[in-house]
Write an enzyme that holds these catalytic residues in place. Structure first.
Site, PDB file in Angstrom:
ATOM      1  CG  ASP A   1      -8.353  -2.299   2.625  1.00  0.00           C
ATOM      2  OD1 ASP A   1      -9.390  -1.911   3.194  1.00  0.00           O
ATOM      3  OD2 ASP A   1      -8.041  -1.936   1.480  1.00  0.00           O
TER       4      ASP A   1
ATOM      5  CE  LYS B   1      -1.406 -16.020   1.918  1.00  0.00           C
ATOM      6  NZ  LYS B   1      -2.056 -17.345   1.775  1.00  0.00           N
TER       7      LYS B   1
ATOM      8  CE1 TYR C   1      -3.800  -2.072   0.071  1.00  0.00           C
ATOM      9  CE2 TYR C   1      -4.672  -0.216   1.300  1.00  0.00           C
ATOM     10  CZ  TYR C   1      -4.869  -1.366   0.580  1.00  0.00           C
ATOM     11  OH  TYR C   1      -6.137  -1.816   0.368  1.00  0.00           O
TER      12      TYR C   1
ATOM     13  CG  ASP D   1      -4.968 -18.591   3.491  1.00  0.00           C
ATOM     14  OD1 ASP D   1      -4.147 -18.188   4.338  1.00  0.00           O
ATOM     15  OD2 ASP D   1      -4.751 -19.561   2.762  1.00  0.00           O
TER      16      ASP D   1
END
Ligand code: NAI
Length: 421
Positions: free
Chosen positions: A310, A220, A150, A286
């Protein structure tokens, strides 16, 4: 004036009884919402402190209103006011098109280095939700606000810049994995130990201060080893190094289990729980998103990077009634700077119709009151809101999905809420 300024002294925020607090009304529905939020907040403060405390609101301009009055979207005085008075609040802003500013919100966050995006998520009884047991959702998200993919470091496919970057990657770094180099855009994902540590520090401190059971690092790191994996590694290390016996970690649990067996590990766990220590754990992003639906009660405080944060914020908000009532704050715990804000946009489709739901900005004001240490006033608003929703009273966006919902205009809603404070 100086005795009306909030200041940061060491670890503490010093808040006078009559602080000046800058606000940006916001575009579109901003005006209607702000009028209502200001009235409710002032009434709650009056009720809680009987005139001993009050806020001196200072309007500052940004967005369309600023552009129409001054010719700039974000006047320097506005930035100066937030810098000077430390704590502020804002409604939604129109994102200027083709102005060279990606977003006014991002500009404010970057300028004041507001590194935490704080998003508490809870369910209000009565609000329609897709979940069977929404009361199990009670989490506070600490989303890193300044790094990650970002950060806006990217080059468009086909430009000389991207060609230069691709050449560097290929020739100097030996990168051979880019599948379609001729048509590739490139983005860079910076994640640092310093950025991670200040975010995780804030999250763990919050859990300790509010006697919450756990902090989960969501990442992740299984795929992006050095960036997201670094976040996990640095996060655990920081928690152990700085918070010592106030926390215990899933990593240490696993180590004891491997070295001394499962009984010793369980003893470590039970002992820590009995002493009220905060459990630091981690989960792959996830799996986390699945778990939020399957066993949300396992999560309390979440610390995560910018992009994951986000998605996570919006999913969790949707689970308990939508982003229309989700509040947010952007905070630098070191300097004390904080801007609390609506999480929805300017809703041009309903602007000026007196139907907008003021709850996102209102609950952001509650977060601001908590941040100032004016918890009593914040609690009055929260309890009144709980009472309204339980009785099916809300603005149309929520009432239409409630059982026997009663739909009120923005002004009726705020008057009703003030009566119930
Ligand atoms: P939006 O959030 O303004 O609207 C999406 C939908 O939600 C619309 O149907 C709207 O009527 C409804 N809605 C939003 N807030 C509501 C409220 N308080 N009460 C009742 N209904 C509500 O998103 P959209 O349409 O994508 O964006 C409009 C403008 O807002 C754009 O210029 C966008 O850049 C800006 N924006 C600003 C944000 C901010 O300042 N924090 C965040 C998101 C968008």
């Amino acid at each position: 004036m100086s005795n009306q300024k909030i200041i940061k002294q060491g670890e503490h925020l010093i808040v006078p009884d009559n602080p000046i607090i800058p606000f940006i009304e916001g575009d579109g529905i901003g005006k209607e919402i702000w009028t209502s939020v200001k009235k409710i907040t002032d009434s709650a403060i009056e009720k809680a402190y009987k005139g001993k405390r009050n806020i001196n609101w200072l309007e500052v301009l940004a967005g369309e209103k600023a552009f129409n009055k001054t010719g700039t979207w974000l006047p320097a005085e506005t930035m100066e006011a937030f810098r000077d008075y430390l704590v502020g609040i804002k409604g939604p802003l129109t994102t200027p098109v083709g102005e060279g500013i990606r977003s006014l919100n991002v500009a404010l966050r970057q300028e004041l280095d507001l590194y935490v995006c704080l998003r508490p998520v809870r369910w209000f009884k009565g609000v329609a939700t897709p979940l069977l047991q929404p009361e199990k959702v009670h989490v506070t998200i600490f989303r890193e606000n300044t790094e990650d993919i970002y950060a806006g470091i990217e080059w468009n496919a086909g430009t000389p810049e991207v060609e230069k970057v691709l050449r560097f990657l290929k020739e100097e770094m030996g990168v051979a994995k880019i599948r379609f180099p001729e048509t590739t855009s490139i983005g860079v994902k910076p994640v640092s130990s310093e950025g991670t540590e200040r975010l995780v520090r804030a999250a763990v401190q919050y859990a300790i201060d509010n006697r919450l059971p756990s902090v989960t690092l969501v990442h992740k790191g299984n795929i992006m080893k050095f960036t997201e994996g670094g976040f996990k590694k640095w996060g655990y290390a920081l928690a152990e190094r700085e918070f010592g016996d106030k926390v215990f970690t899933a990593e240490k649990f696993k180590k004891i289990e491997n070295e001394q067996g499962v009984d010793a590990a369980v003893k470590y766990y039970d002992d820590a729980i009995s002493k009220g220590k905060v459990f630091i754990k981690d989960v792959i992003a996830d799996a986390f998103l699945q778990n939020t639906l399957l066993k949300p009660e396992e999560y309390s405080v979440i610390a995560t990077l910018n992009l994951n944060g986000d998605y996570i914020s919006d999913q969790l908000a949707a689970m308990v009634g939508g982003i229309g009532i989700a509040p947010g704050g952007n905070i630098n715990y070191k300097t004390g700077h904080a801007i609390f804000e609506a999480t929805h946009g300017t809703a041009p489709d309903i602007a000026g119709q007196n139907k907008a739901n003021p709850c996102s900005v209102l609950l952001s004001a509650v977060m601001m009151l908590e941040y100032l240490g004016w918890k009593e006033a914040g609690e009055l608003i929260t309890r009144a809101l709980e009472n309204m929703f339980q009785n099916g009273i809300a603005t149309n966006d929520l009432a239409r999905f409630m059982k026997n919902g009663i739909s009120l205009s923005t002004t009726e809603f705020s008057e009703e809420l003030i009566k119930r404070l």
